[in-house]
Design a protein around this motif. Structure first.
Motif, PDB file in Angstrom:
ATOM      1  N   ILE A  41      14.495  17.420 -31.291  1.00  0.00           N
ATOM      2  CA  ILE A  41      13.492  16.664 -32.045  1.00  0.00           C
ATOM      3  C   ILE A  41      13.646  16.920 -33.533  1.00  0.00           C
ATOM      4  O   ILE A  41      13.527  16.000 -34.348  1.00  0.00           O
ATOM      5  CB  ILE A  41      12.077  17.021 -31.547  1.00  0.00           C
ATOM      6  CG1 ILE A  41      11.853  16.451 -30.154  1.00  0.00           C
ATOM      7  CG2 ILE A  41      11.010  16.518 -32.513  1.00  0.00           C
ATOM      8  CD1 ILE A  41      10.586  16.908 -29.495  1.00  0.00           C
ATOM      9  N   THR A  42      13.931  18.151 -33.913  1.00  0.00           N
ATOM     10  CA  THR A  42      14.106  18.473 -35.327  1.00  0.00           C
ATOM     11  C   THR A  42      15.335  17.775 -35.896  1.00  0.00           C
ATOM     12  O   THR A  42      15.293  17.255 -37.020  1.00  0.00           O
ATOM     13  CB  THR A  42      14.220  19.999 -35.512  1.00  0.00           C
ATOM     14  OG1 THR A  42      13.091  20.627 -34.899  1.00  0.00           O
ATOM     15  CG2 THR A  42      14.248  20.373 -36.978  1.00  0.00           C
ATOM     16  N   ALA A  44      16.634  14.967 -34.741  1.00  0.00           N
ATOM     17  CA  ALA A  44      16.305  13.539 -34.794  1.00  0.00           C
ATOM     18  C   ALA A  44      15.398  13.225 -35.978  1.00  0.00           C
ATOM     19  O   ALA A  44      15.608  12.236 -36.696  1.00  0.00           O
ATOM     20  CB  ALA A  44      15.640  13.110 -33.488  1.00  0.00           C
ATOM     21  N   PHE A  45      14.403  14.065 -36.213  1.00  0.00           N
ATOM     22  CA  PHE A  45      13.502  13.857 -37.347  1.00  0.00           C
ATOM     23  C   PHE A  45      14.258  13.976 -38.667  1.00  0.00           C
ATOM     24  O   PHE A  45      14.071  13.161 -39.573  1.00  0.00           O
ATOM     25  CB  PHE A  45      12.361  14.876 -37.301  1.00  0.00           C
ATOM     26  CG  PHE A  45      11.463  14.822 -38.494  1.00  0.00           C
ATOM     27  CD1 PHE A  45      10.557  13.796 -38.649  1.00  0.00           C
ATOM     28  CD2 PHE A  45      11.532  15.804 -39.461  1.00  0.00           C
ATOM     29  CE1 PHE A  45       9.727  13.739 -39.754  1.00  0.00           C
ATOM     30  CE2 PHE A  45      10.711  15.757 -40.572  1.00  0.00           C
ATOM     31  CZ  PHE A  45       9.805  14.729 -40.712  1.00  0.00           C
ATOM     32  N   GLY A  46      15.117  14.974 -38.789  1.00  0.00           N
ATOM     33  CA  GLY A  46      15.894  15.144 -40.017  1.00  0.00           C
ATOM     34  C   GLY A  46      16.815  13.973 -40.276  1.00  0.00           C
ATOM     35  O   GLY A  46      16.945  13.503 -41.414  1.00  0.00           O
ATOM     36  N   SER A  47      17.462  13.470 -39.229  1.00  0.00           N
ATOM     37  CA  SER A  47      18.347  12.317 -39.428  1.00  0.00           C
ATOM     38  C   SER A  47      17.564  11.064 -39.787  1.00  0.00           C
ATOM     39  O   SER A  47      18.019  10.254 -40.601  1.00  0.00           O
ATOM     40  CB  SER A  47      19.211  12.091 -38.187  1.00  0.00           C
ATOM     41  OG  SER A  47      18.404  11.776 -37.083  1.00  0.00           O
ATOM     42  N   LEU A  48      16.367  10.904 -39.223  1.00  0.00           N
ATOM     43  CA  LEU A  48      15.526   9.760 -39.578  1.00  0.00           C
ATOM     44  C   LEU A  48      15.089   9.836 -41.036  1.00  0.00           C
ATOM     45  O   LEU A  48      15.196   8.855 -41.788  1.00  0.00           O
ATOM     46  CB  LEU A  48      14.307   9.695 -38.659  1.00  0.00           C
ATOM     47  CG  LEU A  48      13.302   8.588 -38.971  1.00  0.00           C
ATOM     48  CD1 LEU A  48      13.916   7.232 -38.665  1.00  0.00           C
ATOM     49  CD2 LEU A  48      12.029   8.797 -38.194  1.00  0.00           C
ATOM     50  N   VAL A  49      14.616  10.992 -41.474  1.00  0.00           N
ATOM     51  CA  VAL A  49      14.184  11.155 -42.860  1.00  0.00           C
ATOM     52  C   VAL A  49      15.358  10.953 -43.810  1.00  0.00           C
ATOM     53  O   VAL A  49      15.240  10.256 -44.821  1.00  0.00           O
ATOM     54  CB  VAL A  49      13.532  12.547 -43.064  1.00  0.00           C
ATOM     55  CG1 VAL A  49      13.324  12.851 -44.540  1.00  0.00           C
ATOM     56  CG2 VAL A  49      12.222  12.633 -42.320  1.00  0.00           C
ATOM     57  N   GLN A  52      16.417   7.167 -43.966  1.00  0.00           N
ATOM     58  CA  GLN A  52      15.445   6.346 -44.694  1.00  0.00           C
ATOM     59  C   GLN A  52      15.444   6.660 -46.185  1.00  0.00           C
ATOM     60  O   GLN A  52      15.307   5.761 -47.018  1.00  0.00           O
ATOM     61  CB  GLN A  52      14.043   6.527 -44.111  1.00  0.00           C
ATOM     62  CG  GLN A  52      13.910   6.025 -42.699  1.00  0.00           C
ATOM     63  CD  GLN A  52      14.242   4.555 -42.594  1.00  0.00           C
ATOM     64  OE1 GLN A  52      13.666   3.722 -43.277  1.00  0.00           O
ATOM     65  NE2 GLN A  52      15.196   4.228 -41.738  1.00  0.00           N
ATOM     66  N   GLY A  84      15.405  16.041 -45.566  1.00  0.00           N
ATOM     67  CA  GLY A  84      16.076  15.583 -44.351  1.00  0.00           C
ATOM     68  C   GLY A  84      17.269  16.456 -44.007  1.00  0.00           C
ATOM     69  O   GLY A  84      17.491  16.791 -42.839  1.00  0.00           O
ATOM     70  N   ALA A  87      15.958  19.738 -42.635  1.00  0.00           N
ATOM     71  CA  ALA A  87      15.508  19.575 -41.246  1.00  0.00           C
ATOM     72  C   ALA A  87      16.692  19.482 -40.292  1.00  0.00           C
ATOM     73  O   ALA A  87      16.656  20.051 -39.194  1.00  0.00           O
ATOM     74  CB  ALA A  87      14.627  18.331 -41.122  1.00  0.00           C
ATOM     75  N   GLY A  91      17.336  22.217 -37.336  1.00  0.00           N
ATOM     76  CA  GLY A  91      17.536  21.780 -35.952  1.00  0.00           C
ATOM     77  C   GLY A  91      18.848  22.266 -35.381  1.00  0.00           C
ATOM     78  O   GLY A  91      18.916  22.693 -34.226  1.00  0.00           O
TER      79      GLY A  91
END
Length: 116
Positions: A41-42, A44-49, A52, A84, A87, A91
């Motif tokens: 999850i970390t 995935a969140f880092g790659s999303l941030v 974007q 990002g 994160a 992760g």
């Protein structure tokens, strides 16, 4: 902008203080390392941030209409890109540490139970 800078400075300082407090003053045994789900999850969140923030940075470089000060906004996107990346690294460290813990646990010799 000041809120972003304050967050950028206080979060790492409080994390380090918490690690030191838990490491030196805790009488409890060390907890198990975080699991694969938290690491995934970390990441995935880092790659999303990161994705974007990079898209917003490219948009700001194109001199968009309606943005008064693109330099200030670009600095904020740089902070978002940095968060990002951090994160993603956290992760990856969680996933690597959990994988190493699983490998260590599989190498442990467990005595076989003997029926009497």
């Amino acid at each position: 902008m000041s809120l972003e800078i304050g967050w950028f400075l206080t979060v790492p300082v409080s994390l380090v203080a918490g690690v030191l407090w838990a490491g030196f003053f805790s009488k409890r045994p060390r907890p198990a390392p975080p699991g694969f789900v938290l690491g995934g999850i970390t990441v995935a969140f880092g790659s999303l941030v990161l994705s974007q923030a990079m898209a917003a940075s490219r948009w700001l470089n194109s001199s968009p209409a309606g943005v008064g000060d693109p330099d200030g906004e670009y600095v904020m996107m740089a902070f978002a890109e940095l968060s990002g990346v951090v994160a993603l690294l956290i992760g990856a460290v969680i996933l690597i540490s959990r994988g190493a813990a699983v490998q260590r646990s599989r190498k442990m010799d467990v005595p076989a139970l003997m029926n009497h």
